[in-house]
Each structure stands twice: as C-alpha cells, then as structure tokens.
Design a protein around this motif. Structure first.
Motif, PDB file in Angstrom:
ATOM      1  N   VAL A   1       0.802  -1.323   0.009  1.00 47.14           N
ATOM      2  CA  VAL A   1      -0.040  -0.021   0.157  1.00 47.14           C
ATOM      3  C   VAL A   1       0.862   1.353   0.017  1.00 47.14           C
ATOM      4  N   GLY A   2       1.842   1.253   0.828  1.00 44.96           N
ATOM      5  CA  GLY A   2       2.882   2.457   0.986  1.00 44.96           C
ATOM      6  C   GLY A   2       3.546   2.592  -0.188  1.00 44.96           C
TER       7      GLY A   2
ATOM      8  N   ASN B   1      -8.104  -1.883  -6.693  1.00 39.41           N
ATOM      9  CA  ASN B   1      -9.490  -2.091  -6.616  1.00 39.41           C
ATOM     10  C   ASN B   1     -10.213  -1.048  -5.999  1.00 39.41           C
ATOM     11  N   LEU B   2      -9.691  -0.577  -4.779  1.00 39.36           N
ATOM     12  CA  LEU B   2     -10.360   0.390  -4.122  1.00 39.36           C
ATOM     13  C   LEU B   2      -9.547   2.130  -4.482  1.00 39.36           C
ATOM     14  N   GLY B   3      -8.734   1.930  -5.242  1.00 38.32           N
ATOM     15  CA  GLY B   3      -8.376   3.348  -5.766  1.00 38.32           C
ATOM     16  C   GLY B   3      -7.490   3.858  -4.515  1.00 38.32           C
ATOM     17  N   LEU B   4      -6.598   3.136  -4.001  1.00 35.28           N
ATOM     18  CA  LEU B   4      -5.510   3.774  -3.113  1.00 35.28           C
ATOM     19  C   LEU B   4      -4.214   4.057  -3.716  1.00 35.28           C
TER      20      LEU B   4
ATOM     21  N   VAL C   1      -1.983  11.431  -4.507  1.00 33.41           N
ATOM     22  CA  VAL C   1      -2.405   9.921  -3.852  1.00 33.41           C
ATOM     23  C   VAL C   1      -3.892  10.461  -3.482  1.00 33.41           C
ATOM     24  N   PRO C   2      -4.962   9.754  -3.981  1.00 29.14           N
ATOM     25  CA  PRO C   2      -6.243   9.972  -3.430  1.00 29.14           C
ATOM     26  C   PRO C   2      -6.589   9.807  -2.048  1.00 29.14           C
ATOM     27  N   ALA C   3      -7.837  10.471  -1.711  1.00 28.23           N
ATOM     28  CA  ALA C   3      -7.884  10.325  -0.205  1.00 28.23           C
ATOM     29  C   ALA C   3      -8.035   9.217   0.493  1.00 28.23           C
ATOM     30  N   ALA C   4      -8.454   8.193  -0.459  1.00 32.97           N
ATOM     31  CA  ALA C   4      -8.893   6.772   0.188  1.00 32.97           C
ATOM     32  C   ALA C   4      -7.465   6.140   0.292  1.00 32.97           C
ATOM     33  N   GLY C   5      -6.303   6.600  -0.588  1.00 31.73           N
ATOM     34  CA  GLY C   5      -5.074   5.945  -0.369  1.00 31.73           C
ATOM     35  C   GLY C   5      -4.490   6.543   0.942  1.00 31.73           C
TER      36      GLY C   5
END
Lengths: 80, 352
Positions: free
Chosen positions: B100-101, B315-318, B326-330
């Motif tokens: 993720v990072g 899949n979740l746009g991270l 970097v999007p908010a979810a990420g």
C-alpha cells in the motif's frame, strides 16, 4: 569489573536476520566475555561473524549436521 | 579481510543491478522502472485478474527470474532450506501495507533509488520518509521486536513458491489468452520476455549471494554501525547516476518525471510505511522474493500479502496516480498502515 571468563551461549537457531545479530549484541553488551553462538542459516552465520569481528572478537566457526539440519557454531573470543 | 570482501562483492552486485535496470528500460520497460518489485508484483496481480486496473497488467518475467535465480543458486550452494512458521499472519499484514505504501509513492525501495538516479526529486522526499520509517523500525528492534523463530518444513513446502513462478512463466508463454494484458499504459511497456527473464535470473543470483537488500543497509548502519549492505544500494545509485548523466537521461526536477507524482507529504509517508514495514518483516520487497526462492515460506507469505495489497490498492483506488497524487482513500490507507505497523512494533516482543 570481574575477570571471569565464563562462556555465554546464544541459541539463535530459527531466527531470521537481523534477529541473530541483535541477540548477540545484547549478549556481548551484558557479558563482555567469550560467547558461543548457534545459528542455522548462512546469512545469520555471516552477519554474526561480521558483527563480532567489528566488535573486536576473533571468530572461529564449526559447521555440523544436527538431526539432518546444518548448524553453525561460532566461537567469539575477545581479542587481547 | 572478510569484511572487505563482503563490501566489494556488494559494490559489484549493486553496480551490475543498476546497469541491468537501465538496460531493461532501454529494452522497453517503463521510464525509471527497469526494476520495481512493487510495480511488477502489482502488474502480475493485474494479469491474474486480482485487480481491474487495465493499464497495469502483465506477467513480469523479472519477478519469475528473481525467485528462480535465487532458487537455483541456493540449491547449488546448499543454502536452500525449507523453513517457515514464524508469524504468518503478521507477516502477511506487513506485506500488505508495504505494498500500500509503495503504490502510494509508485515504487519499491529499488525503484526509489532508480528514480533518484534519474533526477526525480520526488524520490528524494520519499527517501527521507523511507529513512525515517527505517529509523522507527530500528527503535522497535532495539526494544525487543521479534517475529519469533521459524521451523524446518518439508522440502515440498519450500518448493511451492518457486514452482508457482514456473507455472506463471508457462502461462505467459503458452497460454497468454487466459491472462489479462495491458494494451496501453505502463503494463504494456516491457522488455522482450527472454531479456526480462535473464535479467531477473542474474539479479536473483547476485542478490542471493550478496544478501543485497535496500532496507538492510540503512538498518544495519543505524543498528550496528555496519554499512556492508549499504554498499550495494550506494554503488547501484552511483553507477546509474553516472550512466544517466553520460547518456543524457538525467532530468533533475519534481515535475514531468515518468510514472511519478509530486504529492510530497504522501510520498514521504508512503515510503515511511515501506521502510518501517520492511524492517519489521526483515527485508525489502526484493529481499522477500530472494528469501522465498531459498525455501523461506515466511518470506513467501509476505509476498502473498504484497499481492493482496496490490489488488486491494487498485480495486479501491488507493494507489498514487501518476501526474496527480495520492487519492483520499490512499491517504487513509497509508495512515492505517503506519498505525498497524507501530502497534505490531510495540506488541510483538519475544523473550529469548
């Protein structure tokens, strides 16, 4: 400081790096004397030997098969 | 004398890996992405249908080669040893968040060095975060963090992960129609299969022999004052920097860098998460692949966690978006990852 030369044994079998070196660092720090270290993977053997040499120890290594598994016994002897 | 020999071997290996990484880019891999473990694992996850990001789907033979190179050389040298059973779930979670990072920043530690050598200053900020994360990880090691002992496993268990690589290669060459492949974007850019596989094999052999690790250098330097492993990363950087300068491929700046964004705080925190997680897991993503090839199931499980992390990220746009940020979810995911790793760092103490 006492002059005792008691041997400390560090059993680092089953530990992945950098854990064996951390265990040896702790043992050397609290003990300062000769130390025997048992490891069972090559990277641990090399890392422990390198660390001990940098800390001023002479390192001799014995390799042996224990129950079908390779083990290394490192004898760390303080120089001087 | 032994100490010097280790350093020389790592310097040579690091230099060669740098040259191979650049060669892969010349042969078709995306810019500043000759080698990127996070990106390539993400591409394979996409090709297997684990995520639906159309632009990052390809079975990267470099990954296959890395694992098999390590497997072959460790089998020859007698180092191959089926082992595992040390904190499976914890390792999988750490692998998940390392991915993720890395995908927030758009690169593993290896690609961070490659990007730095290409003049990408975003990677410099990421490096500061990576160093900070490594420092926090070393603090946890110093207060007794440990994932416990592994146990011997049957040889078959150790062969599973290398076997999966052979299967992936067979699928890529013989049955590509059942896989997903990018028609455009980074996933569509790749060196010829044979070159990618050969590069992976050579780097796999070099990394196995020298224990090359992108986080190990900083870790050992701060933990023990031992800069042996650091030699590999430093020489890799210097050689790539020199080649990039000579060939005119060095472009200094923040903007217009290939597959990158300038979301500074999140580049910093994303790679902080990678540094922290890699110290806790005992090695960077590259090192986890190499250990997996040597029969280490604990490392293989960490890589499985990375695959899941890649799938969920896309899949979740991270993931970080090139040219954007970097999007908010990420951002939420990176913060959660840092918190999880810190809780693990404090909670997982083992007494010997």
């Amino acid at each position: 400081m006492s002059e005792e030369r008691k041997m400390m044994i560090v059993d680092a079998r089953g530990l992945s790096c950098p854990q064996p070196v951390i265990a040896v660092k702790r043992a050397i720090g609290s003990h300062c004397g000769d130390t025997k270290v048992i490891v069972d993977n090559f990277a641990a053997k090399e890392n422990v030997a390198r660390y001990a040499e940098a800390m001023g120890y002479d390192v001799s290594i014995e390799e042996q098969m224990e129950d079908g598994a390779r083990e290394f016994r490192l004898n760390l002897v303080k120089k001087g | 004398m032994k100490i010097r020999r280790d350093k020389i071997m790592l310097a040579i290996a690091g230099s060669l890996v740098g040259i191979i990484a650049l060669a892969l880019t010349w042969l078709g891999n995306p810019g500043n992405m000759g080698f990127c473990i996070a990106c390539f694992v993400r591409d394979i996850a996409g090709s297997l249908g684990l995520h639906q990001a159309k632009v990052v789907q390809y079975i990267r033979p470099e990954i296959i080669g890395l694992v098999l190179g390590s497997f072959l050389i460790s089998s020859v040298s007698g180092e191959f040893k089926a082992r595992g059973g040390s904190a499976f779930m914890t390792r999988m979670i750490i692998g998940f968040f390392v991915m993720v990072g890395a995908l927030a920043f758009l690169g593993c530690p290896l690609r961070m060095v490659i990007r730095l050598a290409g003049g990408d200053l975003n990677a410099l900020i990421a490096f500061a975060g990576f160093a900070a994360g490594t420092g926090v990880g070393v603090l946890f090691l110093n207060i007794g963090f440990s994932l416990g002992r592994y146990h011997r496993q049957s040889k078959g268990e150790g062969l599973v992960f290398p076997s999966i690589q052979i299967l992936l290669f067979v699928l890529l060459v013989a049955f590509p129609s059942i896989l997903a492949f990018s028609a455009k974007g980074p996933g569509s850019m790749h060196a010829p299969i044979v070159a990618s596989l050969a590069a992976g094999l050579v780097v796999g052999i070099l990394a196995q022999r020298t224990r090359l690790c992108m986080v190990g250098g900083l870790r050992d330097t701060t933990l023990f004052g031992d800069w042996t492993l650091l030699c590999g990363a430093v020489f890799m950087f210097v050689v790539m920097l020199a080649v990039n300068l000579i060939t005119g491929n060095f472009k200094l700046g923040f903007s217009g860098q290939p597959v990158a964004h300038s979301d500074h705080l999140w580049n910093f925190l994303g790679m902080m998460l990678v540094g922290l997680g890699s110290v806790l897991a005992g090695g960077c993503p590259l090192r986890q692949l190499i250990l997996s090839g040597e029969g280490d199931s604990d490392a293989a499980v960490t890589v499985v966690g990375m695959f899941i992390g890649a799938a969920v990220s896309h899949n979740l746009g991270l993931s970080g978006v090139s040219g954007s940020g970097v999007p908010a979810a990420g951002r939420v995911a990176v913060v959660i990852g840092l918190l999880v790793c810190m809780v693990l760092g404090v909670a997982r103490k083992e007494k010997n």
